[in-house]
Design an enzyme around this catalytic site. Structure first.
Site, PDB file in Angstrom:
ATOM      1  N   HIS A 158       0.928  -1.210   0.033  1.00 59.29           N
ATOM      2  CA  HIS A 158      -0.037  -0.145   0.124  1.00 59.29           C
ATOM      3  C   HIS A 158       1.008   1.181   0.016  1.00 59.29           C
ATOM      4  O   HIS A 158       1.847   1.316   0.606  1.00 59.29           O
ATOM      5  CB  HIS A 158      -1.039  -0.026   1.197  1.00 59.29           C
ATOM      6  CG  HIS A 158      -2.345   0.805   0.934  1.00 59.29           C
ATOM      7  ND1 HIS A 158      -1.875   2.385   1.123  1.00 59.29           N
ATOM      8  CD2 HIS A 158      -3.021   0.680   0.616  1.00 59.29           C
ATOM      9  CE1 HIS A 158      -3.151   2.827   0.994  1.00 59.29           C
ATOM     10  NE2 HIS A 158      -4.079   2.060   0.563  1.00 59.29           N
ATOM     11  N   ASP A 218      -7.992  -5.226  -0.053  1.00 60.47           N
ATOM     12  CA  ASP A 218      -8.340  -6.104  -1.382  1.00 60.47           C
ATOM     13  C   ASP A 218      -7.979  -7.536  -0.992  1.00 60.47           C
ATOM     14  O   ASP A 218      -8.599  -8.544  -1.665  1.00 60.47           O
ATOM     15  CB  ASP A 218      -7.742  -5.478  -2.506  1.00 60.47           C
ATOM     16  CG  ASP A 218      -8.586  -4.377  -2.993  1.00 60.47           C
ATOM     17  OD1 ASP A 218      -9.772  -4.242  -2.521  1.00 60.47           O
ATOM     18  OD2 ASP A 218      -7.890  -3.356  -3.485  1.00 60.47           O
TER      19      ASP A 218
HETATM   20  N1  CMC Z   1       4.229  -7.645  -4.920  1.00 59.89           N
HETATM   21  C1  CMC Z   1       5.561  -7.800  -4.991  1.00 59.89           C
HETATM   22  N2  CMC Z   1       6.316  -6.599  -4.886  1.00 59.89           N
HETATM   23  C2  CMC Z   1       5.747  -5.576  -4.744  1.00 59.89           C
HETATM   24  C3  CMC Z   1       4.275  -5.369  -4.339  1.00 59.89           C
HETATM   25  C4  CMC Z   1       3.649  -6.506  -4.538  1.00 59.89           C
HETATM   26  N3  CMC Z   1       2.326  -6.396  -4.433  1.00 59.89           N
HETATM   27  N4  CMC Z   1       3.849  -4.010  -3.909  1.00 59.89           N
HETATM   28  C5  CMC Z   1       5.156  -3.454  -3.912  1.00 59.89           C
HETATM   29  N5  CMC Z   1       6.116  -4.311  -4.299  1.00 59.89           N
HETATM   30  C6  CMC Z   1       7.498  -3.766  -4.321  1.00 59.89           C
HETATM   31  C7  CMC Z   1       7.949  -2.978  -5.587  1.00 59.89           C
HETATM   32  O1  CMC Z   1       8.340  -4.057  -6.540  1.00 59.89           O
HETATM   33  C8  CMC Z   1       9.134  -2.249  -4.947  1.00 59.89           C
HETATM   34  O2  CMC Z   1      10.375  -2.808  -4.919  1.00 59.89           O
HETATM   35  P1  CMC Z   1      11.632  -2.190  -5.181  1.00 59.89           P
HETATM   36  O3  CMC Z   1      11.658  -1.158  -4.017  1.00 59.89           O
HETATM   37  O4  CMC Z   1      12.752  -3.417  -4.961  1.00 59.89           O
HETATM   38  O5  CMC Z   1      11.706  -1.491  -6.714  1.00 59.89           O
HETATM   39  C9  CMC Z   1       8.600  -1.658  -3.493  1.00 59.89           C
HETATM   40  O6  CMC Z   1       7.793  -2.904  -3.183  1.00 59.89           O
HETATM   41  C10 CMC Z   1       7.660  -0.625  -3.463  1.00 59.89           C
HETATM   42  O7  CMC Z   1       6.592  -0.768  -4.497  1.00 59.89           O
HETATM   43  P2  CMC Z   1       6.144   0.847  -5.232  1.00 59.89           P
HETATM   44  O8  CMC Z   1       5.355  -0.054  -6.473  1.00 59.89           O
HETATM   45  O9  CMC Z   1       6.971   1.787  -5.362  1.00 59.89           O
HETATM   46  O10 CMC Z   1       5.023   1.180  -4.098  1.00 59.89           O
HETATM   47  P3  CMC Z   1       3.877   2.118  -4.430  1.00 59.89           P
HETATM   48  O11 CMC Z   1       3.419   2.643  -3.184  1.00 59.89           O
HETATM   49  O12 CMC Z   1       4.082   2.917  -5.717  1.00 59.89           O
HETATM   50  O13 CMC Z   1       2.522   1.085  -4.902  1.00 59.89           O
HETATM   51  C11 CMC Z   1       0.826  -0.126  -4.786  1.00 59.89           C
HETATM   52  C12 CMC Z   1       1.473   0.681  -3.972  1.00 59.89           C
HETATM   53  C13 CMC Z   1      -0.387  -0.698  -3.913  1.00 59.89           C
HETATM   54  C14 CMC Z   1       0.349  -0.020  -6.019  1.00 59.89           C
HETATM   55  C15 CMC Z   1       1.730  -1.731  -4.778  1.00 59.89           C
HETATM   56  O14 CMC Z   1       2.068  -2.089  -3.530  1.00 59.89           O
HETATM   57  C16 CMC Z   1       1.073  -2.695  -5.644  1.00 59.89           C
HETATM   58  O15 CMC Z   1       1.010  -2.676  -6.948  1.00 59.89           O
HETATM   59  N6  CMC Z   1      -0.041  -3.596  -5.078  1.00 59.89           N
HETATM   60  C17 CMC Z   1      -0.459  -4.579  -5.636  1.00 59.89           C
HETATM   61  C18 CMC Z   1      -1.772  -4.200  -6.290  1.00 59.89           C
HETATM   62  C19 CMC Z   1      -2.733  -3.851  -5.075  1.00 59.89           C
HETATM   63  O16 CMC Z   1      -2.952  -4.872  -4.157  1.00 59.89           O
HETATM   64  N7  CMC Z   1      -3.486  -2.774  -5.020  1.00 59.89           N
HETATM   65  C20 CMC Z   1      -4.500  -2.318  -3.966  1.00 59.89           C
HETATM   66  C21 CMC Z   1      -4.236  -1.211  -3.071  1.00 59.89           C
HETATM   67  S1  CMC Z   1      -5.364  -0.968  -1.802  1.00 59.89           S
HETATM   68  C22 CMC Z   1      -6.624  -0.529  -2.525  1.00 59.89           C
HETATM   69  C23 CMC Z   1      -6.802   0.708  -2.916  1.00 59.89           C
HETATM   70  O17 CMC Z   1      -6.861   1.940  -2.014  1.00 59.89           O
HETATM   71  O18 CMC Z   1      -6.461   1.134  -4.137  1.00 59.89           O
END
Ligand code: CMC
Length: 428
Positions: free
Chosen positions: A307, A364
């Protein structure tokens, strides 16, 4: 703490005031940054940028706190109802009994949608994703209620649009589903409450009696409360951004529905079940999928994990996990993907990749399992999220409007070509 922030650019020091929120969060007020310094900020994904001051929802990602108007999500989910929470978010205070009855009655009066909406619905093939259908039907309200386009509408006019939005959303959601399965639509039964009415429109078949199961209606009501607002996330920021151009409430919320649709946002609940099913069909080897999620050359991510704001746990996920156990138990359902989800969570929470990056199950991760137990088809999961988020979008749109916020218009750092002469080609 000093009351000013200092910024040094080219050896010159500039000072900016600090703004402190009611929960002691500190922001640097850079409203005159460009004017003073000639520079702008660059913050991809707005990871460090506050776009507004808001009195609606507070969340503390490190402590796993979520409160609507000061009330904890745990307490609201346990004791309140979705319409009561909607009133709280939109109007700022919990309603008294008379206010709640009036609000509920107003909503009941507006649950029917214009018959011509059916013609719009008929234009969609059954392959249309219900989120796209719902966003379109929602936006079509601008055509049926053109007075909503007036940016200077009275408070009563705005209240009517708010009531219409809440009243018609379940009808749109259920009709989007009926379109997908090719069944005739059902009309709202106003003898039922908000969730019961929605369930009947979804599942009643011609010439069959339909009785709302209170276990299902209560579970749905709780899920809607948990999704009702989440401060400045992608879809809510979209609603405020679109609304800031003085677009109507219906088009602003329609834009929010579209923003929510993506798999990184609300669309994740659908993706979680698809993922869990794939793992089950693949033999249930949880470690294999955890390794895929960690592999930077593999685009696979553990859906329902991670998140932007919660870096400890998502309080909604805790409530939902328990609710999933309760609902499946009460309905006597044994869903094999629940066990896979629990094992995935267990392995991920011990794995250094997830621990170091502070990746925990989000709202989710378990919600899809409940929706499935309630009989909601997977393509409707994000629609359920949108139904829940609606009062939050409305409250945020209303706050933006009442605060007379300026039109949203970010800057950019241009990285394209510098001036170059146009050389004509022979176009004959
Ligand atoms: N599985 C594997 N690796 C992950 C995941 C995941 N679900 N989420 C983040 N990471 C890793 C990512 O690859 C990165 O690694 P590194 O630092 O080595 O490059 C690190 O963790 C930080 O991730 P980020 O994408 O920079 O973080 P963000 O804050 O931009 O993204 C997120 C947040 C929710 C989009 C992301 O965690 C994600 O894609 N999760 C899966 C989709 C999901 O479940 N979304 C629902 C969110 S809750 C409902 C809502 O309110 O929308």
């Amino acid at each position: 703490m000093s009351e000013k922030a200092q910024l040094i650019i080219g050896g010159k020091t500039y000072e900016f005031p600090l703004v402190t929120g009611s929960e002691h969060e500190v922001a640097i007020d850079i409203n005159d940054l460009l004017e003073k310094t000639g520079a702008i900020t660059l913050d991809h994904g707005f990871k460090n940028t506050g776009s507004t001051k808001s009195a609606i929802t507070f969340l503390d990602g490190d402590k796993g706190i979520l409160r609507y108007r000061g009330y904890s999500i745990e307490e609201l989910a346990e004791k309140s109802t979705f319409l009561e929470v909607s009133y709280l978010l939109i109007f700022g205070e919990l309603p008294n009994k008379a206010e709640l009855f009036k609000f509920t009655d107003e909503i009941k009066k507006h649950t029917l949608v214009h018959e011509d909406i059916k013609k719009i619905l008929d234009g969609f093939p059954s392959t249309a994703h219900p989120m796209g259908v719902m966003a379109s039907l929602f936006c079509s309200q601008t055509a049926f209620y053109p007075e909503s386009l007036d940016p200077n509408r009275s408070a009563e006019g705005v209240r009517l649009s708010i009531v219409r939005s809440l009243a018609k959303m379940p009808t749109f959601a259920a009709w989007a589903y009926k379109n997908a399965v090719g069944h005739p639509v059902n009309y709202p039964d106003n003898s039922l409450d908000y969730c019961g009415r929605f369930l009947k429109m979804m599942f009643a078949l011609p010439a069959e009696d339909y009785h709302v199961d209170p276990v299902i209606a209560d579970a749905l009501d709780k899920l809607l409360i948990l999704h009702a607002d989440h401060e400045q996330n992608c879809s809510t920021s979209t609603v405020r951004m679109v609304g800031s151009s003085k677009a109507s409430i219906y088009s602003s919320i329609s834009a929010g529905i579209n923003a929510l649709w993506g798999p990184l946002h609300g669309g994740a609940n659908q993706e979680v079940i698809i993922m869990l099913e794939s793992i089950r069909k693949d033999g249930g080897d949880v470690d294999k999928w955890i390794n895929k999620a960690k592999d930077k050359n593999d685009p696979f991510r553990l859906m329902g994990f991670g998140h932007r704001v919660y870096k400890n746990f998502d309080p909604r996920a805790k409530i939902i996990k328990k609710a999933a156990d309760d609902v499946l138990g009460k309905l006597g359902i044994n869903d094999p993907v629940l066990e896979i989800a629990q094992r995935l969570e267990e392995v991920a929470l011990k794995d250094s990749y997830f621990v170091e990056r502070k990746l925990y199950p989000n709202v989710d991760f378990y919600s899809g399992i409940i929706y499935r137990a309630l009989g909601i088809p997977v393509e409707l999961f994000t629609v359920m999220f949108a139904m829940g988020r609606l009062p939050g979008w409305i409250a945020q749109w209303k706050e933006m409007r009442e605060n007379k916020e300026p039109i949203g218009r970010p800057r950019q750092v241009y990285t394209g070509a510098t001036p170059r002469p146009y050389v004509a080609i022979d176009k004959r």
